[in-house]
Design a protein around this motif. Structure first.
Motif, PDB file in Angstrom:
ATOM      1  N   MET A  93       0.831  -1.205   0.000  1.00 15.12           N
ATOM      2  CA  MET A  93       0.000   0.000   0.000  1.00 15.12           C
ATOM      3  C   MET A  93       0.866   1.256   0.000  1.00 15.12           C
ATOM      4  O   MET A  93       0.539   2.255  -0.656  1.00 15.12           O
ATOM      5  CB  MET A  93      -0.948  -0.005   1.199  1.00 15.12           C
ATOM      6  CG  MET A  93      -2.050   1.021   1.063  1.00 15.12           C
ATOM      7  SD  MET A  93      -3.476   0.668   2.112  1.00 15.12           S
ATOM      8  CE  MET A  93      -2.964   1.393   3.633  1.00 15.12           C
ATOM      9  N   ASP A 114      -9.712   4.946   4.423  1.00  7.99           N
ATOM     10  CA  ASP A 114     -10.131   4.128   5.571  1.00  7.99           C
ATOM     11  C   ASP A 114      -8.969   3.287   6.084  1.00  7.99           C
ATOM     12  O   ASP A 114      -9.147   2.198   6.605  1.00  7.99           O
ATOM     13  CB  ASP A 114     -11.314   3.219   5.190  1.00  7.99           C
ATOM     14  CG  ASP A 114     -10.930   2.112   4.205  1.00  7.99           C
ATOM     15  OD1 ASP A 114      -9.869   2.244   3.553  1.00  7.99           O
ATOM     16  OD2 ASP A 114     -11.661   1.127   4.082  1.00  7.99           O
ATOM     17  N   ARG A 115      -7.756   3.837   5.961  1.00  5.78           N
ATOM     18  CA  ARG A 115      -6.578   3.000   6.220  1.00  5.78           C
ATOM     19  C   ARG A 115      -6.488   2.518   7.669  1.00  5.78           C
ATOM     20  O   ARG A 115      -6.009   1.430   7.932  1.00  5.78           O
ATOM     21  CB  ARG A 115      -5.292   3.696   5.784  1.00  5.78           C
ATOM     22  CG  ARG A 115      -4.807   4.771   6.692  1.00  5.78           C
ATOM     23  CD  ARG A 115      -3.594   5.457   6.137  1.00  5.78           C
ATOM     24  NE  ARG A 115      -3.982   6.304   5.014  1.00  5.78           N
ATOM     25  CZ  ARG A 115      -3.154   7.132   4.402  1.00  5.78           C
ATOM     26  NH1 ARG A 115      -1.900   7.208   4.767  1.00  5.78           N
ATOM     27  NH2 ARG A 115      -3.563   7.896   3.419  1.00  5.78           N
ATOM     28  N   MET A 155      -4.783  -0.581  -4.864  1.00  7.01           N
ATOM     29  CA  MET A 155      -5.070  -0.910  -3.470  1.00  7.01           C
ATOM     30  C   MET A 155      -4.975   0.331  -2.582  1.00  7.01           C
ATOM     31  O   MET A 155      -5.819   0.545  -1.698  1.00  7.01           O
ATOM     32  CB  MET A 155      -4.109  -1.991  -2.987  1.00  7.01           C
ATOM     33  CG  MET A 155      -4.535  -2.609  -1.684  1.00  7.01           C
ATOM     34  SD  MET A 155      -3.441  -3.925  -1.220  1.00  7.01           S
ATOM     35  CE  MET A 155      -1.969  -3.008  -0.892  1.00  7.01           C
ATOM     36  N   TYR A 156      -3.958   1.150  -2.827  1.00  8.28           N
ATOM     37  CA  TYR A 156      -3.826   2.387  -2.047  1.00  8.28           C
ATOM     38  C   TYR A 156      -5.038   3.293  -2.262  1.00  8.28           C
ATOM     39  O   TYR A 156      -5.622   3.809  -1.302  1.00  8.28           O
ATOM     40  CB  TYR A 156      -2.546   3.120  -2.428  1.00  8.28           C
ATOM     41  CG  TYR A 156      -2.476   4.507  -1.829  1.00  8.28           C
ATOM     42  CD1 TYR A 156      -2.284   4.692  -0.456  1.00  8.28           C
ATOM     43  CD2 TYR A 156      -2.635   5.643  -2.627  1.00  8.28           C
ATOM     44  CE1 TYR A 156      -2.243   5.964   0.098  1.00  8.28           C
ATOM     45  CE2 TYR A 156      -2.594   6.917  -2.074  1.00  8.28           C
ATOM     46  CZ  TYR A 156      -2.408   7.069  -0.722  1.00  8.28           C
ATOM     47  OH  TYR A 156      -2.376   8.332  -0.161  1.00  8.28           O
ATOM     48  N   LYS A 159      -7.970   2.551  -3.119  1.00 12.74           N
ATOM     49  CA  LYS A 159      -9.179   1.963  -2.546  1.00 12.74           C
ATOM     50  C   LYS A 159      -9.264   2.180  -1.036  1.00 12.74           C
ATOM     51  O   LYS A 159     -10.352   2.363  -0.486  1.00 12.74           O
ATOM     52  CB  LYS A 159      -9.223   0.463  -2.872  1.00 12.74           C
ATOM     53  CG  LYS A 159     -10.504  -0.219  -2.392  1.00 12.74           C
ATOM     54  CD  LYS A 159     -10.555  -1.681  -2.802  1.00 12.74           C
ATOM     55  CE  LYS A 159     -11.846  -2.317  -2.297  1.00 12.74           C
ATOM     56  NZ  LYS A 159     -11.899  -3.759  -2.581  1.00 12.74           N
ATOM     57  N   HIS A 160      -8.117   2.147  -0.353  1.00 15.10           N
ATOM     58  CA  HIS A 160      -8.128   2.141   1.114  1.00 15.10           C
ATOM     59  C   HIS A 160      -7.506   3.380   1.760  1.00 15.10           C
ATOM     60  O   HIS A 160      -7.429   3.447   2.990  1.00 15.10           O
ATOM     61  CB  HIS A 160      -7.401   0.894   1.622  1.00 15.10           C
ATOM     62  CG  HIS A 160      -8.093  -0.377   1.271  1.00 15.10           C
ATOM     63  ND1 HIS A 160      -9.292  -0.752   1.822  1.00 15.10           N
ATOM     64  CD2 HIS A 160      -7.761  -1.358   0.380  1.00 15.10           C
ATOM     65  CE1 HIS A 160      -9.675  -1.911   1.305  1.00 15.10           C
ATOM     66  NE2 HIS A 160      -8.763  -2.293   0.433  1.00 15.10           N
ATOM     67  N   LYS A 161      -7.096   4.367   0.962  1.00 16.63           N
ATOM     68  CA  LYS A 161      -6.383   5.507   1.560  1.00 16.63           C
ATOM     69  C   LYS A 161      -7.240   6.273   2.565  1.00 16.63           C
ATOM     70  O   LYS A 161      -6.721   6.825   3.540  1.00 16.63           O
ATOM     71  CB  LYS A 161      -5.852   6.440   0.470  1.00 16.63           C
ATOM     72  CG  LYS A 161      -6.900   7.105  -0.388  1.00 16.63           C
ATOM     73  CD  LYS A 161      -6.250   7.907  -1.513  1.00 16.63           C
ATOM     74  CE  LYS A 161      -7.305   8.491  -2.439  1.00 16.63           C
ATOM     75  NZ  LYS A 161      -6.670   9.155  -3.585  1.00 16.63           N
ATOM     76  N   PHE A 186      -8.629  -0.379   7.770  1.00 20.42           N
ATOM     77  CA  PHE A 186      -8.078  -1.420   6.902  1.00 20.42           C
ATOM     78  C   PHE A 186      -6.917  -2.160   7.573  1.00 20.42           C
ATOM     79  O   PHE A 186      -6.835  -3.389   7.522  1.00 20.42           O
ATOM     80  CB  PHE A 186      -7.627  -0.803   5.581  1.00 20.42           C
ATOM     81  CG  PHE A 186      -7.085  -1.790   4.589  1.00 20.42           C
ATOM     82  CD1 PHE A 186      -7.871  -2.817   4.101  1.00 20.42           C
ATOM     83  CD2 PHE A 186      -5.773  -1.682   4.123  1.00 20.42           C
ATOM     84  CE1 PHE A 186      -7.372  -3.727   3.170  1.00 20.42           C
ATOM     85  CE2 PHE A 186      -5.265  -2.585   3.203  1.00 20.42           C
ATOM     86  CZ  PHE A 186      -6.065  -3.604   2.731  1.00 20.42           C
TER      87      PHE A 186
END
Length: 239
Positions: free
Chosen positions: A160, A193-194, A186-187, A189-191, A197
């Protein structure tokens, strides 16, 4: 003018199939080695000496008068003074001192990159994301983003971070690399809500048992230790 190429290596086991000879290799070990290195240098450490073996760490500590530190499997190693937590290295403790550090994954990959003939080695994690990106763009050289993983296995947090770098620098590089494409996806998608995550990750479950949740949250926080650790003559120094 053609742009330099960028590749992402998802595990140390894959490093030898990439050409590092003219490349800047970015060593990524988010939980926690490269976060700790950035933090120590940001807080004024004179240098960090990364070593790949415990006995070497102890020996170099004696010679340099440095602070010996390290972990294996998330725990402080017997015979070393400190661990691999960024929180252990505030300015009032580390300023002006030498830190000799050995870790399970990150310091090992750094030495592998040197043996593979890397033109330059720097270290990166979310706490020094901007410094890493600015440097890579300014140098205009081929880049290998090296994920330390866990004992040669793939991990999500290092990948990530590679994605975070790619999302910022991609206009300056030629990227025809599926692992880089995946890392950026992936980054993105989740930056946002890290923190939620990372609670799903293998490494979170491994390290939370030692009460390290605050460490791990710090390690995915951008630019809280925005310095560039640059490997020169056996030392990582603030570049």
């Amino acid at each position: 003018m053609s742009k330099p190429v960028l590749h992402t290596v998802l595990s140390p086991r894959l490093l030898d199939i990439y050409d590092c000879s003219n490349s800047i290799v970015v060593i990524i070990d988010v939980f926690r080695a490269t976060s700790t290195i950035a933090t120590a240098l940001y807080n004024g450490a004179a240098r960090v000496i990364p070593v790949d073996a415990v006995d070497k760490c102890i020996q170099i500590g004696k010679v340099t008068g440095g602070i010996t530190a390290g972990e294996r499997d998330g725990k402080v190693i017997e015979g070393l003074a400190y661990g691999n937590s960024p929180a252990e290295y505030p300015r009032n403790f580390i300023e002006g001192k030498t830190l000799v550090l050995t870790t399970t994954n990150g310091t090992k990959l750094l030495h592998m990159a040197l043996q593979a003939g890397a033109a330059e080695v720097i270290t990166g994690s979310f706490p020094n994301l901007s410094a890493v990106c600015d440097y890579l763009v300014a140098q205009g050289k081929p880049v290998v983003l090296g994920c330390s993983g866990w004992k040669d296995k793939f991990n999500l947090e290092d990948t990530m971070f590679a994605g975070a770098v790619i999302s910022r620098v991609k206009n300056h590089f030629t990227i025809h690399c599926d692992s880089s494409l995946m890392a950026e996806e992936m980054y993105n998608k989740h930056k946002d809500d890290r923190l939620a995550f990372i609670r799903q990750l293998t490494h979170w479950h491994r390290l939370e048992k030692f009460g390290l949740e605050k460490d791990l949250e710090y390690c995915v926080t951008e630019d809280v230790a925005n310095v560039l650790p640059l490997f020169k003559n056996g030392d990582l120094i603030a570049g």
